[in-house]
Design a protein around this motif. Structure first.
Motif, PDB file in Angstrom:
ATOM      1  N   PRO A 170       0.830  -1.209   0.000  1.00 58.78           N
ATOM      2  CA  PRO A 170       0.000   0.000   0.000  1.00 58.78           C
ATOM      3  C   PRO A 170       0.860   1.253   0.000  1.00 58.78           C
ATOM      4  O   PRO A 170       1.879   1.316   0.696  1.00 58.78           O
ATOM      5  N   VAL A 171       0.482   2.242  -0.774  1.00 58.26           N
ATOM      6  CA  VAL A 171       1.164   3.519  -0.714  1.00 58.26           C
ATOM      7  C   VAL A 171       0.957   4.097   0.681  1.00 58.26           C
ATOM      8  O   VAL A 171      -0.116   3.963   1.277  1.00 58.26           O
ATOM      9  N   VAL A 263      -2.153  -0.834   6.825  1.00 54.38           N
ATOM     10  CA  VAL A 263      -2.134   0.631   6.947  1.00 54.38           C
ATOM     11  C   VAL A 263      -3.524   1.122   7.319  1.00 54.38           C
ATOM     12  O   VAL A 263      -4.540   0.536   6.931  1.00 54.38           O
ATOM     13  N   TRP A 264      -3.555   2.201   8.088  1.00 52.70           N
ATOM     14  CA  TRP A 264      -4.812   2.888   8.326  1.00 52.70           C
ATOM     15  C   TRP A 264      -5.330   3.441   7.002  1.00 52.70           C
ATOM     16  O   TRP A 264      -4.555   3.899   6.164  1.00 52.70           O
ATOM     17  N   GLU A 265      -6.650   3.425   6.853  1.00 53.32           N
ATOM     18  CA  GLU A 265      -7.261   3.865   5.605  1.00 53.32           C
ATOM     19  C   GLU A 265      -8.190   5.048   5.860  1.00 53.32           C
ATOM     20  O   GLU A 265      -9.054   5.004   6.733  1.00 53.32           O
ATOM     21  N   TRP A 266      -7.997   6.106   5.081  1.00 50.49           N
ATOM     22  CA  TRP A 266      -8.822   7.302   5.209  1.00 50.49           C
ATOM     23  C   TRP A 266     -10.263   7.028   4.769  1.00 50.49           C
ATOM     24  O   TRP A 266     -10.501   6.339   3.777  1.00 50.49           O
ATOM     25  N   SER A 322      -2.258  15.126   7.744  1.00 52.72           N
ATOM     26  CA  SER A 322      -1.342  14.203   8.413  1.00 52.72           C
ATOM     27  C   SER A 322      -0.821  13.141   7.452  1.00 52.72           C
ATOM     28  O   SER A 322      -1.596  12.546   6.699  1.00 52.72           O
ATOM     29  N   SER A 323       0.494  12.908   7.478  1.00 53.15           N
ATOM     30  CA  SER A 323       1.051  11.806   6.691  1.00 53.15           C
ATOM     31  C   SER A 323       2.089  11.076   7.521  1.00 53.15           C
ATOM     32  O   SER A 323       2.908  11.697   8.192  1.00 53.15           O
ATOM     33  N   THR A 324       2.038   9.758   7.469  1.00 55.68           N
ATOM     34  CA  THR A 324       2.940   8.924   8.251  1.00 55.68           C
ATOM     35  C   THR A 324       3.211   7.636   7.480  1.00 55.68           C
ATOM     36  O   THR A 324       2.567   7.357   6.469  1.00 55.68           O
ATOM     37  N   SER A 325       4.126   6.836   7.996  1.00 54.81           N
ATOM     38  CA  SER A 325       4.483   5.609   7.289  1.00 54.81           C
ATOM     39  C   SER A 325       3.457   4.496   7.449  1.00 54.81           C
ATOM     40  O   SER A 325       3.667   3.398   6.948  1.00 54.81           O
ATOM     41  N   ASN A 326       2.320   4.773   8.103  1.00 54.12           N
ATOM     42  CA  ASN A 326       1.263   3.765   8.177  1.00 54.12           C
ATOM     43  C   ASN A 326      -0.102   4.324   7.781  1.00 54.12           C
ATOM     44  O   ASN A 326      -1.133   3.820   8.205  1.00 54.12           O
ATOM     45  N   SER A 327      -0.113   5.359   6.943  1.00 55.40           N
ATOM     46  CA  SER A 327      -1.381   5.928   6.494  1.00 55.40           C
ATOM     47  C   SER A 327      -1.549   5.770   4.991  1.00 55.40           C
ATOM     48  O   SER A 327      -0.705   6.216   4.213  1.00 55.40           O
ATOM     49  N   GLY A 328      -2.636   5.106   4.579  1.00 56.85           N
ATOM     50  CA  GLY A 328      -2.937   4.894   3.172  1.00 56.85           C
ATOM     51  C   GLY A 328      -4.430   5.040   2.931  1.00 56.85           C
ATOM     52  O   GLY A 328      -5.142   5.693   3.690  1.00 56.85           O
ATOM     53  N   PHE A 329      -4.947   4.389   1.873  1.00 53.02           N
ATOM     54  CA  PHE A 329      -6.368   4.514   1.570  1.00 53.02           C
ATOM     55  C   PHE A 329      -6.768   3.495   0.513  1.00 53.02           C
ATOM     56  O   PHE A 329      -5.926   2.921  -0.174  1.00 53.02           O
TER      57      PHE A 329
END
Length: 337
Positions: A170-171, A263-266, A322-329
Motif C-alpha cells: 500500500p502507498v 495501513v490505516w485507511e482514510w 497528516s502523513s505517516t508511514s502507516n497511512s494509506g487509503f
C-alpha cells in the motif's frame, strides 16, 4: 502534518487533554493546510479509458442493514460504541488499498505533489530507519515517530529509500488531501465510514475481525499487526516489520483484502459523534464539518498492549494534512443510478 495513526491532536495542549494512546498521530501545526484542498481539486481528471479501467477493479457490496460499532469502547474517545443499526445502500469498493504502483501512475500522469513533498518531511516509525539517531525530532511523548526530511510516499524511509521492491504494497505517507487528489483523477471517491465497516465485516455479524472473533484463526496470522513489545521490539512473527503486499492474507467474505492491519485507511467522513435523532440512519456520512478525518482498520503498528485498534469496528481520527508511514487509503464509488 500529522504522524501515524491513532487520535492525532494538533497541539500540545490537545495532546495533554487527550489521554488516548497515540501510536499513530502527531500534527504539523496550525496553518499547514492552506491551499491543500485547492491543490487536490485542481488535479486533472484521467482519460475515460483509465477511469473505466480503475472502476472495473471495484467489488460490489450488497446494501442492507447491519450493526455498526462496538458493544463497548476500549478507548471511549474513539466514539465507536454503542452498536447501532445502520442501513447502507449498495456501493462499490476496491478489493485492496491503493498500491505504490497505482500511486506512481497517478503522479506520473498529473505531476501531483503530496503534502509530505510540499512540506519537505513526514513522520517515519523509528524501527524502519537504519539510523534512528540521525532523526532525533519527535512529537511530544511519541518518541517512536521521527520527523524525517525527504520522507514521502516514494521514499518511505527518507533519502536513499525507495519502493522498487514494494510495488504491490500500500502507498503510505498519504494525507487525506493526497487521497482526495487521487480520487479526483480516478473518477472515484473515498468510502464513507459506514460503507467501509459494512465492507470490512464481509457479511459476518458482530464479529471482531473480517474472518470471525479469533485473533489468529487456527493459530495462523490473518493480518499484519505488531508482535513483540511495542514500540521497541517487533518480532515480525506475521512475516512483516512494516507494510505487507495489499493482497497478503486471505480475503474476507466480500473478497476484500487487509481490511484490518497493514495501513490505516482514510474515510470521507469528518470525525465526530453520530448525529442525534430517532430511527435507523440511512447512508450516514458523519458530521457536516470538523477538524479531523476518520481513519479505519488499524495498521502494522497496532498491538493489544497499546493501540488495540485492529478490529472491524475500530476507528481513529487524524488531521487531513497528516502523513505517516502507516497511512494509506482505498477507493470506492457509487453504483449507477
Amino acid at each position: 502534518m500529522h504522524s501515524p495513526q491513532d487520535p492525532a491532536p494538533s497541539t500540545a495542549t490537545d495532546a495533554a487533554a487527550d489521554a488516548t494512546p497515540k501510536c499513530c498521530g502527531a500534527g504539523r501545526g496550525a496553518g499547514a493546510e492552506a491551499g491543500l484542498l485547492e491543490a487536490a481539486l485542481q488535479v486533472p481528471v484521467a482519460e475515460e479509458d483509465t477511469r473505466q479501467a480503475l472502476r472495473a477493479r471495484l467489488r460490489e457490496i450488497p446494501g442492507g442493514f447491519f450493526e455498526m460499532g462496538a458493544r463497548k469502547s476500549t478507548f471511549p474517545a474513539d466514539l465507536d460504541s454503542p452498536r447501532r443499526k445502520v442501513f447502507v445502500s449498495p456501493f462499490l469498493i476496491a478489493p485492496h488499498a491503493v498500491t505504490n504502483a497505482d500511486y506512481a501512475r497517478f503522479v506520473e500522469a498529473t505531476g501531483y505533489r503530496t503534502v509530505a513533498e510540499r512540506e519537505g518531511w513526514s513522520y517515519v516509525f523509528h524501527l524502519l530507519l537504519n539510523r534512528p539517531q540521525d532523526w532525533p525530532v519527535s512529537p511530544p511523548g511519541l518518541r517512536w515517530w521521527r520527523r524525517v526530511d525527504g520522507a514521502l510516499w516514494a521514499q518511505p524511509e527518507g533519502p536513499g529509500s525507495d519502493v522498487a521492491d514494494r510495488q504491490t504494497h500500500p502507498v503510505a505517507h498519504i494525507a487525506w488531501y493526497d487521497a482526495l487528489a487521487y480520487c479526483r483523477w480516478a473518477g472515484l471517491r473515498l468510502p464513507f465510514e459506514a460503507e467501509w465497516e459494512k465492507a470490512a465485516r464481509g457479511g459476518l455479524v458482530n464479529m471482531k475481525f473480517p474472518w470471525g472473533n479469533a485473533l489468529t484463526p487456527g493459530g495462523v496470522f490473518a493480518m499484519n499487526t505488531w508482535q513483540g513489545r511495542f514500540p521497541d521490539e517487533n518480532t515480525a512473527e506475521d512475516g512483516f516489520i512494516g507494510t505487507a503486499p495489499v493482497d497478503a492474507y486471505a480475503p474476507n467474505g466480500f473478497g476484500l483484502y487487509n481490511m484490518t492491519g497493514n495501513v490505516w485507511e482514510w474515510a470521507q467522513d469528518w470525525f465526530g459523534p453520530r448525529a442525534p435523532g430517532k430511527g435507523v440512519p440511512r447512508d450516514p456520512q458523519g458530521p457536516e464539518s470538523g477538524t479531523a478525518k476518520v481513519q479505519r482498520g488499524g495498521s502494522f503498528l497496532c498491538h493489544v498492549s497499546y493501540c488495540d485498534r485492529y478490529h472491524v469496528h475500530s476507528r481513529t481520527r487524524n488531521d487531513p494534512d497528516s502523513s505517516t508511514s502507516n497511512s494509506g487509503f482505498r477507493v470506492a464509488a457509487d453504483l449507477p443510478a
